[in-house]
Scaffold this motif. Sequence first.
Motif, short mmCIF file in Angstrom:
data_model
loop_
_atom_site.label_atom_id
_atom_site.label_comp_id
_atom_site.label_asym_id
_atom_site.label_seq_id
_atom_site.Cartn_x
_atom_site.Cartn_y
_atom_site.Cartn_z
N VAL A 297 0.84 -1.20 0.00
CA VAL A 297 0.00 0.00 0.00
C VAL A 297 0.87 1.25 0.00
O VAL A 297 1.97 1.25 0.56
CB VAL A 297 -0.96 0.01 1.21
CG1 VAL A 297 -0.22 0.12 2.53
CG2 VAL A 297 -2.00 1.10 1.09
N ARG B 246 -1.81 -1.02 -3.76
CA ARG B 246 -3.07 -0.28 -3.59
C ARG B 246 -2.65 1.15 -3.21
O ARG B 246 -1.96 1.36 -2.22
CB ARG B 246 -3.90 -0.90 -2.48
CG ARG B 246 -5.22 -0.22 -2.27
CD ARG B 246 -6.02 -0.92 -1.18
NE ARG B 246 -7.42 -0.52 -1.28
CZ ARG B 246 -8.36 -1.01 -0.52
NH1 ARG B 246 -8.09 -1.93 0.39
NH2 ARG B 246 -9.60 -0.58 -0.66
N TRP B 247 -3.04 2.09 -4.03
CA TRP B 247 -2.67 3.49 -3.82
C TRP B 247 -3.84 4.29 -3.26
O TRP B 247 -4.99 4.06 -3.66
CB TRP B 247 -2.20 4.12 -5.13
CG TRP B 247 -0.81 3.72 -5.51
CD1 TRP B 247 -0.44 2.58 -6.16
CD2 TRP B 247 0.38 4.44 -5.24
NE1 TRP B 247 0.92 2.56 -6.32
CE2 TRP B 247 1.46 3.69 -5.76
CE3 TRP B 247 0.66 5.65 -4.61
CZ2 TRP B 247 2.78 4.10 -5.67
CZ3 TRP B 247 1.97 6.08 -4.51
CH2 TRP B 247 3.02 5.30 -5.04
#
Length: 135
Positions: A70, A105-106
């Motif tokens: 992330v 996951r941004w």
Amino acid sequence: MEYELDDDPARIQPDVVWEWLSTEAYWGRQRTRADLDTQIAGAWRVVGAYRSDTGEQVGFARAVSDGVAVAYLADVFVIEPHRANALGTRMVQLMIDDGPGSHFRWILFTSDAHGLYERFGFAPPDATAMVRPAR
């Protein structure tokens, strides 16, 4: 005018970043210069945009990450006279798609640049997302 992008933290010009973020940004103005210096030093990645002829920094982006799954994209800007040269798009592409976190996951927060970020797959959060606002 020609520009170059670089993710070398040593090239970041903290005075340029501070000047823009402390006077032009609608977000994060509660930060002190020491806070910003700490954020830059602790960033997982930074990307700068520079004039090819002078080396002057004209854009910036930083990310915080666990380095595995992330990442949070923050403080993306291009100084006014250098906008409309696709520098924002190029910095986000270097940060997200062309960097080591392309499979992460941004997360980001923005109130005015949705069109830019949608090109990179950002969308409103799904039902699993929750945010605790700053106090």
